[in-house]
Design a protein around this motif. Sequence first.
Motif, PDB file in Angstrom:
ATOM      1  N   HIS A 193      -8.494  -2.685  -2.077  1.00  0.00           N
ATOM      2  CA  HIS A 193      -9.014  -1.314  -2.157  1.00  0.00           C
ATOM      3  C   HIS A 193      -8.115  -0.479  -3.068  1.00  0.00           C
ATOM      4  CE1 HIS A 193     -10.544   2.627  -1.038  1.00  0.00           C
ATOM      5  NE2 HIS A 193      -9.296   3.005  -0.821  1.00  0.00           N
ATOM      6  N   SER A 194      -8.747   0.435  -3.795  1.00  0.00           N
ATOM      7  CA  SER A 194      -8.007   1.426  -4.574  1.00  0.00           C
ATOM      8  C   SER A 194      -8.904   2.626  -4.798  1.00  0.00           C
ATOM      9  CB  SER A 194      -7.552   0.849  -5.919  1.00  0.00           C
ATOM     10  OG  SER A 194      -6.867   1.844  -6.672  1.00  0.00           O
ATOM     11  N   ASP A 195      -8.368   3.818  -4.480  1.00  0.00           N
ATOM     12  CA  ASP A 195      -9.155   5.046  -4.651  1.00  0.00           C
ATOM     13  C   ASP A 195      -9.497   5.302  -6.112  1.00  0.00           C
ATOM     14  OD1 ASP A 195      -9.225   5.542  -1.994  1.00  0.00           O
ATOM     15  OD2 ASP A 195      -7.881   7.285  -2.017  1.00  0.00           O
ATOM     16  N   SER A 201       4.265  10.268   0.214  1.00  0.00           N
ATOM     17  CA  SER A 201       3.246   9.362  -0.325  1.00  0.00           C
ATOM     18  C   SER A 201       1.894  10.048  -0.501  1.00  0.00           C
ATOM     19  CB  SER A 201       3.082   8.148   0.600  1.00  0.00           C
ATOM     20  OG  SER A 201       2.644   8.568   1.890  1.00  0.00           O
ATOM     21  N   SER A 202       1.826  11.338  -0.231  1.00  0.00           N
ATOM     22  CA  SER A 202       0.537  12.037  -0.312  1.00  0.00           C
ATOM     23  C   SER A 202      -0.001  12.106  -1.735  1.00  0.00           C
ATOM     24  CB  SER A 202       0.663  13.448   0.268  1.00  0.00           C
ATOM     25  OG  SER A 202       1.622  14.211  -0.465  1.00  0.00           O
ATOM     26  N   ASN A 252       0.852  -1.186   0.000  1.00  0.00           N
ATOM     27  CA  ASN A 252       0.000   0.000   0.000  1.00  0.00           C
ATOM     28  C   ASN A 252       0.886   1.234   0.000  1.00  0.00           C
ATOM     29  OD1 ASN A 252       0.721   0.561   2.753  1.00  0.00           O
ATOM     30  ND2 ASN A 252      -0.841  -0.921   3.412  1.00  0.00           N
ATOM     31  N   GLN A 253       0.275   2.395   0.059  1.00  0.00           N
ATOM     32  CA  GLN A 253       1.057   3.633  -0.045  1.00  0.00           C
ATOM     33  C   GLN A 253       2.029   3.814   1.112  1.00  0.00           C
ATOM     34  OE1 GLN A 253      -2.191   3.439   0.267  1.00  0.00           O
ATOM     35  NE2 GLN A 253      -2.801   4.525   2.138  1.00  0.00           N
ATOM     36  N   ASN A 254       1.813   3.096   2.226  1.00  0.00           N
ATOM     37  CA  ASN A 254       2.698   3.242   3.384  1.00  0.00           C
ATOM     38  C   ASN A 254       3.859   2.243   3.399  1.00  0.00           C
ATOM     39  OD1 ASN A 254       1.017   5.291   4.526  1.00  0.00           O
ATOM     40  ND2 ASN A 254      -0.394   3.698   5.229  1.00  0.00           N
ATOM     41  N   HIS A 293      -4.702  -0.804  -1.358  1.00  0.00           N
ATOM     42  CA  HIS A 293      -4.283  -1.880  -0.462  1.00  0.00           C
ATOM     43  C   HIS A 293      -4.343  -3.197  -1.229  1.00  0.00           C
ATOM     44  CE1 HIS A 293      -3.338  -3.316   3.587  1.00  0.00           C
ATOM     45  NE2 HIS A 293      -4.090  -4.382   3.315  1.00  0.00           N
ATOM     46  N   LYS A 325      -4.486   6.131  -2.610  1.00  0.00           N
ATOM     47  CA  LYS A 325      -4.590   5.162  -1.521  1.00  0.00           C
ATOM     48  C   LYS A 325      -5.062   3.828  -2.095  1.00  0.00           C
ATOM     49  CE  LYS A 325      -5.354   8.286   2.385  1.00  0.00           C
ATOM     50  NZ  LYS A 325      -4.967   9.499   1.666  1.00  0.00           N
TER      51      LYS A 325
END
Length: 254
Positions: free
Chosen positions: A201-203, A170-171, A160-162, A177, A175
């Motif tokens: 998940h994906s925005d 990463s902003s 994920n982005q983190n 997962h 987002k």
Amino acid sequence: MAVNLDIQLKRSNKVYRESDTIAGVVIIDTPTDVKHEGVFMTIEGAVDLQISTQNVGAFDAFYNSVKPVQLMMCSLEIARAGRFPCGVTEIPFEAPVTPLLNKVLYESYHGVFINIQYLLKAVIKRNFLNKDIHKTLEFVIENKPCLNMLSSKVDKFVINQNTLANVNDSSNIPKFHIVGSIDSVICSIMRPFTGELKIEHSDIPIKSIDVQLVRVETCGCSEGFSKDEFEVNISVIFVDDHLVTENFPITLYR
């Protein structure tokens, strides 16, 4: 007056393993009788660094301090001085595939920085009025298959982005997962590479997901090193062309 020199191996695929016998013939084709000072064969293998336009500057600090490492060396006199008659002459040769003392015959490898290469070099010696005649042929060394199969090692992962490395901010990354697993990070090259991946998940929509097998080389000495090991990369491209990549080191064996 053209004298043609060629090397032919009994094995058409040119693949050998340690303790095999490499055998073949040296072929001389000449339109007239030709005097010579002997025919010699060298069978050699070495690990060497190489510079190309892609990597020049990457390891200049230590390139000049690293010399080729000889793995195999065998010299044969396969014909004494004399004359070759007009036409085709075939001279057989054979030698054991054996490493030098305290050396290992690594598999043939042509990489970005590193070459592991095995060569047959034939030469017809001539007198000082004529140039020697040379011919080189590459053959391949493979490791013996591993009889005691290494145990598998499943690698589960989350992306994920983190979790992304080498990302300061990463902003700007959507987002998302992703979870998954690699069935084994200890892989036989004779078997398929398998695993699974799930997008939880994906925005924004995802354009593509690529799985890449990458050959990475680590090369260096006391002055420094350059890294370019085997690894699997999972690359995700979003519709806005953001690209994120996660790397998973793996071990390959024959």
